[in-house]
Design an enzyme around this catalytic site. Structure first.
Site, mmCIF file in Angstrom:
data_model
loop_
_atom_site.group_PDB
_atom_site.id
_atom_site.type_symbol
_atom_site.label_atom_id
_atom_site.label_comp_id
_atom_site.label_asym_id
_atom_site.label_seq_id
_atom_site.Cartn_x
_atom_site.Cartn_y
_atom_site.Cartn_z
ATOM 1 N N HIS A 1 43.633 29.698 0.716
ATOM 2 C CA HIS A 1 44.709 28.700 0.921
ATOM 3 C C HIS A 1 46.012 29.185 1.450
ATOM 4 O O HIS A 1 46.285 30.284 0.990
ATOM 5 C CB HIS A 1 44.902 27.901 -0.446
ATOM 6 C CG HIS A 1 46.116 27.000 -0.050
ATOM 7 N ND1 HIS A 1 45.987 26.033 0.979
ATOM 8 C CD2 HIS A 1 47.150 26.791 -0.718
ATOM 9 C CE1 HIS A 1 46.971 25.354 0.963
ATOM 10 N NE2 HIS A 1 47.936 25.460 -0.190
ATOM 11 N N CYS B 1 46.342 21.240 -3.063
ATOM 12 C CA CYS B 1 45.666 22.113 -1.978
ATOM 13 C C CYS B 1 44.425 22.661 -2.426
ATOM 14 O O CYS B 1 43.778 23.166 -1.494
ATOM 15 C CB CYS B 1 46.625 23.346 -2.202
ATOM 16 S SG CYS B 1 48.427 22.802 -1.761
ATOM 17 N N ASN C 1 52.162 25.737 5.246
ATOM 18 C CA ASN C 1 51.354 25.202 3.945
ATOM 19 C C ASN C 1 50.648 23.717 4.539
ATOM 20 O O ASN C 1 51.819 22.966 4.508
ATOM 21 C CB ASN C 1 51.756 25.291 2.680
ATOM 22 C CG ASN C 1 50.964 25.051 1.516
ATOM 23 O OD1 ASN C 1 49.721 24.539 1.644
ATOM 24 N ND2 ASN C 1 51.261 25.186 0.343
HETATM 25 C C1 LIG Z 1 58.735 29.528 -3.182
HETATM 26 C C2 LIG Z 1 58.866 31.207 -2.993
HETATM 27 C C3 LIG Z 1 58.317 31.900 -1.646
HETATM 28 C C4 LIG Z 1 60.158 31.538 -3.479
HETATM 29 O O1 LIG Z 1 60.045 32.805 -3.447
HETATM 30 P P1 LIG Z 1 60.891 33.695 -4.860
HETATM 31 O O2 LIG Z 1 60.922 34.962 -4.319
HETATM 32 O O3 LIG Z 1 60.130 33.103 -5.759
HETATM 33 O O4 LIG Z 1 62.275 33.161 -4.758
HETATM 34 P P2 LIG Z 1 63.068 32.360 -5.763
HETATM 35 O O5 LIG Z 1 62.530 30.820 -6.227
HETATM 36 O O6 LIG Z 1 63.117 33.293 -6.845
HETATM 37 O O7 LIG Z 1 64.610 32.513 -5.081
HETATM 38 C C5 LIG Z 1 65.219 33.365 -4.769
HETATM 39 C C6 LIG Z 1 66.692 33.046 -4.116
HETATM 40 O O8 LIG Z 1 66.288 32.449 -2.958
HETATM 41 C C7 LIG Z 1 66.959 31.255 -3.036
HETATM 42 N N1 LIG Z 1 66.263 30.283 -2.135
HETATM 43 C C8 LIG Z 1 65.389 29.368 -2.278
HETATM 44 N N2 LIG Z 1 64.900 29.018 -1.100
HETATM 45 C C9 LIG Z 1 65.524 29.351 -0.270
HETATM 46 C C10 LIG Z 1 65.278 29.239 1.136
HETATM 47 N N3 LIG Z 1 64.466 28.317 1.955
HETATM 48 N N4 LIG Z 1 66.229 29.709 2.102
HETATM 49 C C11 LIG Z 1 67.210 30.820 1.520
HETATM 50 N N5 LIG Z 1 67.103 31.180 0.323
HETATM 51 C C12 LIG Z 1 66.601 30.314 -0.793
HETATM 52 C C13 LIG Z 1 67.218 30.749 -4.241
HETATM 53 O O9 LIG Z 1 67.925 29.749 -4.518
HETATM 54 C C14 LIG Z 1 67.571 31.982 -5.146
HETATM 55 O O10 LIG Z 1 68.743 32.189 -4.874
HETATM 56 P P3 LIG Z 1 69.549 32.974 -6.238
HETATM 57 O O11 LIG Z 1 68.655 34.497 -6.435
HETATM 58 O O12 LIG Z 1 70.995 33.038 -5.888
HETATM 59 O O13 LIG Z 1 69.344 32.159 -7.216
HETATM 60 C C15 LIG Z 1 57.701 31.658 -3.983
HETATM 61 O O14 LIG Z 1 58.054 31.453 -5.378
HETATM 62 C C16 LIG Z 1 56.311 31.226 -3.712
HETATM 63 O O15 LIG Z 1 55.569 31.329 -2.664
HETATM 64 N N6 LIG Z 1 55.680 30.575 -4.779
HETATM 65 C C17 LIG Z 1 54.348 29.824 -4.868
HETATM 66 C C18 LIG Z 1 54.397 28.817 -3.753
HETATM 67 C C19 LIG Z 1 53.233 28.348 -3.825
HETATM 68 O O16 LIG Z 1 52.056 28.667 -3.950
HETATM 69 N N7 LIG Z 1 53.085 26.933 -3.735
HETATM 70 C C20 LIG Z 1 52.275 26.134 -3.250
HETATM 71 C C21 LIG Z 1 51.003 26.151 -4.071
HETATM 72 S S1 LIG Z 1 50.028 24.884 -2.959
#
Ligand SMILES: CC(C)(COP(=O)(O)OP(=O)(O)OC[C@H]1O[C@@H](n2cnc3c(N)ncnc32)[C@H](O)[C@@H]1OP(=O)(O)O)[C@@H](O)C(=O)NCCC(=O)NCCS
Length: 335
Positions: free
Chosen positions: A262, A114, A292
């Site tokens: 980004h 990214c 993204n």
């Molecule tokens: C990916 C992201 C949106 C997830 O959000 P989060 O608040 O951290 O969520 P979590 O991973 O802790 O998951 C929370 C819950 O949602 C669930 N979940 C994950 N993906 C899901 C989806 N697409 N739909 C519904 N539920 C989902 C998980 O299983 C988890 O369930 P649980 O609480 O029963 O275990 C976030 O962590 C993020 O944006 N991280 C950085 C991503 C990034 O920048 N990536 C690229 C860099 S290039």
């Protein structure tokens, strides 16, 4: 005095196929509400059968060339940033090379995920300032849709990503009275976190073969991410490198007219802007419409900013990234 690397054209291209959050709920256990709340994404574009990464890159590049008033034959170098290459080898840049019909100029893919586009700006800037070349095409291009795990197993990653391409033309600006161009670029990496966000297979790190049926069954060819870990590092590194870059250019936050971050997650960008007390109207986002697009996100934003009249000559634009690697970077330019 060394020439400045000046932006003279921008272009972008996304496939026509719109995939909404509701469309994804038919493939996996997710919801529009979850995706919007956590990431800001409302819809994204996916390629259609027969479209390939270089096709998207070609359209974005042709638009950037047209905006610059140049022909492909005027270019002397192509850098293409991607993490979803057309083939294992050669790089997507070579397929683009053929489609554009450029002369025998050098080209290569740059792999910094990214952060790849800003890393590529750093390369182009150095090449232009060292008088190695005068007209460089810098492209960010991703086709994520064909590599996502669109099942419950991959839902945390799959909902975030989309396909698209963006391109810019950078030209040597020798006019001392014209201060337009890239003023500073700063690049960083922390390889110890390489496995926090990666696709491990197929890979030459496996012996005796790069890909087995077992690996496919286990889904090891799909991206895997420790979302919260990535989030925490992104909100720390992005402000750091943004300020470091402005400092290198002798600028202050208040001098900047437009901030482009980004487009990984709207929440990350809002948090970064809040930490730095950057007003919301100085930030432009498109993650809502495209998800993204990794290396393509920043050049797509640049093109939208130009078309919306936000980047007029003399304005200062700051671009900041964070991504797999980990890699993070920032660039500041006078338009
Ligand atoms: C990916 C992201 C949106 C997830 O959000 P989060 O608040 O951290 O969520 P979590 O991973 O802790 O998951 C929370 C819950 O949602 C669930 N979940 C994950 N993906 C899901 C989806 N697409 N739909 C519904 N539920 C989902 C998980 O299983 C988890 O369930 P649980 O609480 O029963 O275990 C976030 O962590 C993020 O944006 N991280 C950085 C991503 C990034 O920048 N990536 C690229 C860099 S290039």
């Amino acid at each position: 005095m060394a020439p400045r690397a000046k932006f003279t054209g921008t272009g972008m291209f996304v496939p026509d196929r719109v995939v909404t959050n509701d469309d994804l709920t038919k493939l996996m256990d997710t919801s529009d509400e979850w995706i919007r709340q956590r990431s800001g994404v409302v819809e994204r574009r996916y390629i259609e059968e027969g479209q390939a990464p270089a096709d998207l890159a070609q359209k974005a590049s042709e638009r950037a060339l047209e905006a610059a008033g140049l022909e492909p034959a005027d270019l002397d170098f192509i850098v293409l940033a991607t993490l979803s290459a057309h083939a294992d080898f050669p790089g997507t840049a070579f397929f683009l090379h053929e489609l554009l019909g450029v002369p025998e100029i050098p080209c290569f893919d740059l792999r910094a995920q990214c952060s790849g586009f800003v890393y590529s700006l750093g390369v182009a800037k150095s090449m232009i300032e060292a008088r190695q070349c005068r007209r460089v095409l810098v492209v960010g291009c991703e086709v994520h849709s064909t590599g996502l795990d669109l099942s419950d197993r991959g839902r945390d990653v799959a909902v975030l990503f989309g396909d698209g391409a963006g391109a810019v033309v950078l030209e040597a600006n020798e006019n001392a009275a014209d201060t337009a161009g890239l003023l500073a670029v700063r690049l960083h990496a922390e390889g110890r976190y390489a496995k926090k966000l990666w696709i491990e297979a197929p890979g030459s790190g496996f012996t005796p073969v790069r890909l087995t049926h077992e690996m496919l069954d286990q889904g090891r060819h799909f991206p895997r991410m420790e979302g919260r870990f990535v989030f925490k590092h992104a909100v720390k590194r992005m402000p750091e490198v943004l300020l470091e870059t402005l400092d290198a250019a002798g600028l202050k936050l208040q001098d900047v007219d437009l901030f482009l971050f980004h487009q990984a997650n709207l929440r990350i960008n809002e948090y970064v802007a809040q930490q730095l007390e950057i007003p919301a109207d100085k930030c432009l986002h498109n993650i809502q419409r495209y998800g993204n697009c990794s290396a393509a996100s920043i050049p797509m934003l640049l093109d939208e900013a130009v078309r919306e009249g936000l980047l007029r000559p003399g304005r200062l634009v700051s671009m900041t990234t964070f991504g797999s690697g980990f890699s993070w970077s920032s660039a500041v330019a006078r338009w």
